[in-house]
Scaffold this active site. Sequence first.
Site, PDB file in Angstrom:
ATOM      1  CB  CYS A   1      11.424  43.556  25.305  1.00  0.00           C
ATOM      2  SG  CYS A   1      11.093  43.225  23.559  1.00  0.00           S
TER       3      CYS A   1
ATOM      4  CG  HIS B   1       7.272  41.731  27.112  1.00  0.00           C
ATOM      5  ND1 HIS B   1       7.474  43.082  27.290  1.00  0.00           N
ATOM      6  CD2 HIS B   1       7.691  41.446  25.857  1.00  0.00           C
ATOM      7  CE1 HIS B   1       7.990  43.603  26.195  1.00  0.00           C
ATOM      8  NE2 HIS B   1       8.138  42.634  25.307  1.00  0.00           N
TER       9      HIS B   1
ATOM     10  CD  GLU C   1       6.377  43.706  30.671  1.00  0.00           C
ATOM     11  OE1 GLU C   1       6.462  44.167  29.519  1.00  0.00           O
ATOM     12  OE2 GLU C   1       7.204  42.889  31.155  1.00  0.00           O
TER      13      GLU C   1
END
Length: 229
Positions: A89, A198, A200
Amino acid sequence: MKFGVVIFPGSNCDRDMLDALQHDLQQEVVALWHKDSDIASFTTNDCIVLPGGFSYGDYLRCGAIARFSPMMQSVIAFANKGGKVLGVCNGFQILCESGLLPGVLLANANQQFVCKNVYIKNTNDASATPLMIPIAHGEGRFYAAPDVLAAIEANHQVIYRYCDAAGNVNEQSNPNGTTNNIAGIKNAQGNVFGMMPHPERACNAALGNQDGVQVFETLLGVIAQNIIA
């Protein structure tokens, strides 16, 4: 392999990244402060991660100021020596601003911040299944000049494209107007990676989604292939 996660003022996904790498993927992780510059303990077989957020408040342009931080000078030198770097990002935006990846990230086509789950597809693996990964950005529309884009496509530097749940890459599955549905790319040398989604945020069953683990496992596999003996 060791991971270093750079923390800028305005980073808000650094803890998510640290936790996913350390606890969900069982990797060695070190937090790196933006004002520091010492990464001598990292070898070119390790990986530096630039997390998501709003580094330096996104003043001027997303990632434009972070590119000049002391830590980023070391990261740029590290990447130029063959070290592995991942930007997610805002981290992707910083990599483009730093010249470590080609192209730029522009404002979303709808001029609105987009936060939702999307599907992405590994374009370099014909057997890969679509992965549901969250996005959260206002400037995620990848753009590159026609000649640069042609080189990216010809060199197979696109690592992920937005798609639908069935794996179809089409206009309807493009969340931000990005060129050619591009969600992530790598550099020509194959040691620097950037993506807007994302992973994660999708690595733990408690979150209801573990598709992000496959993203990291793919990355680890690519890195392993480029390990310098």
